[in-house]
Design a protein around this motif. Sequence first.
Motif, PDB file in Angstrom:
ATOM      1  N   ASP A 171      30.753  48.043  32.002  1.00 19.73           N
ATOM      2  CA  ASP A 171      31.697  47.224  33.203  1.00 19.73           C
ATOM      3  C   ASP A 171      30.348  45.698  34.007  1.00 19.73           C
ATOM      4  O   ASP A 171      31.774  44.466  33.580  1.00 19.73           O
ATOM      5  N   ARG A 185      41.526  38.300  37.421  1.00 17.95           N
ATOM      6  CA  ARG A 185      41.915  39.904  37.444  1.00 17.95           C
ATOM      7  C   ARG A 185      41.669  40.824  37.100  1.00 17.95           C
ATOM      8  O   ARG A 185      40.925  41.568  37.921  1.00 17.95           O
ATOM      9  N   ALA A 186      39.870  40.948  36.151  1.00 17.60           N
ATOM     10  CA  ALA A 186      39.419  42.018  36.172  1.00 17.60           C
ATOM     11  C   ALA A 186      38.119  42.310  37.147  1.00 17.60           C
ATOM     12  O   ALA A 186      37.874  43.316  38.311  1.00 17.60           O
ATOM     13  N   LEU A 188      39.669  41.050  40.387  1.00 16.57           N
ATOM     14  CA  LEU A 188      40.163  42.582  41.391  1.00 16.57           C
ATOM     15  C   LEU A 188      40.349  43.860  41.163  1.00 16.57           C
ATOM     16  O   LEU A 188      40.325  44.720  42.048  1.00 16.57           O
ATOM     17  N   ARG A 189      40.792  43.662  40.377  1.00 16.00           N
ATOM     18  CA  ARG A 189      40.618  44.916  39.957  1.00 16.00           C
ATOM     19  C   ARG A 189      39.477  46.568  40.003  1.00 16.00           C
ATOM     20  O   ARG A 189      39.902  47.173  40.382  1.00 16.00           O
ATOM     21  N   MET A 190      38.169  45.302  39.378  1.00 14.67           N
ATOM     22  CA  MET A 190      37.326  46.344  39.283  1.00 14.67           C
ATOM     23  C   MET A 190      36.709  46.564  40.855  1.00 14.67           C
ATOM     24  O   MET A 190      36.489  47.853  41.613  1.00 14.67           O
ATOM     25  N   ILE A 192      39.153  46.801  43.445  1.00 12.45           N
ATOM     26  CA  ILE A 192      40.205  47.672  44.124  1.00 12.45           C
ATOM     27  C   ILE A 192      38.874  49.479  43.699  1.00 12.45           C
ATOM     28  O   ILE A 192      39.233  49.989  44.847  1.00 12.45           O
ATOM     29  N   GLY A 193      38.779  49.294  42.150  1.00 10.72           N
ATOM     30  CA  GLY A 193      37.952  50.767  42.264  1.00 10.72           C
ATOM     31  C   GLY A 193      37.054  51.182  42.969  1.00 10.72           C
ATOM     32  O   GLY A 193      37.178  52.054  43.933  1.00 10.72           O
ATOM     33  N   ARG A 233      45.474  43.398  46.357  1.00  9.74           N
ATOM     34  CA  ARG A 233      46.638  44.036  45.521  1.00  9.74           C
ATOM     35  C   ARG A 233      47.793  42.763  45.765  1.00  9.74           C
ATOM     36  O   ARG A 233      48.837  42.573  44.498  1.00  9.74           O
ATOM     37  N   LEU A 236      46.658  40.419  42.955  1.00  8.65           N
ATOM     38  CA  LEU A 236      47.245  40.825  41.590  1.00  8.65           C
ATOM     39  C   LEU A 236      48.801  40.550  41.634  1.00  8.65           C
ATOM     40  O   LEU A 236      48.996  40.034  40.458  1.00  8.65           O
TER      41      LEU A 236
END
Length: 239
Positions: A171, A185-186, A188-190, A192-193, A233, A236
């Motif tokens: 990752d 985008r990647a 932010l998504r990563m 968040i997790g 979120r 995004l």
Amino acid sequence: MAIRRSPLRRSVLRRSAALVAATTAALVLTACGGGADSASPSRSAHSDHGATSDAATPSTGRTGHNAQDVTFAQQMIPHHRQAVAMADLAPTRARSQQVKDLAAQIRKAQDPEIATMTGWLKAWGARVPEADASGTAGMPGMDHSGHPGSDHSAASMPAMPAMPGMMSDADMSGLEKMSGDVFDRAFLRMMIGHHEGALDMARTEQAKGAYGPATALAESIAASQSAEIAGMRKMLGER
């Protein structure tokens, strides 16, 4: 010539003398007792104060720690380090100023927290996790099969995070190769997790920890990272 007193007068005089004697004895006893009583509250207050001090000194809530506190610090340090490593990529790869600002905010918050938790572990005589550039070394259970010199036949099996929300080596490597909107985008998504994993760890510390500063830090992490998750979120959703 002797004066003869009547039996009634002699009885009255005897009762008066007895009353005077009794009153005098009571005063003497009161004086003696007053000294004892005046000393007694002093001793009692001193004893109570001593008991209060003794109870406050080893207070587990502020000065004592338990195994959960150690686990929290040992896991949150590398967790924070990885978040900082991700944030370090943003200035040169992100396109969105919002993402860059968020990354700076994450680094500003988590670097001091790493230093604080490191200080706790040293004071407790506990192991301080080491870290490599990706922020993943030194974590119990972390699979480093993707590192140079390892068995590359396992490359199809990605490294598994040791803690909730941790990114694998694959990752992190993938994120390093991205830029622009794709990176944003990647990231932010990563993140968040990653933050959601930190929330799990913080809530466990709040429920099971004993060291006051550690549970307070956990509460702060839960509040700040919940707010950042909501903001990410929203970002995004605007894309």
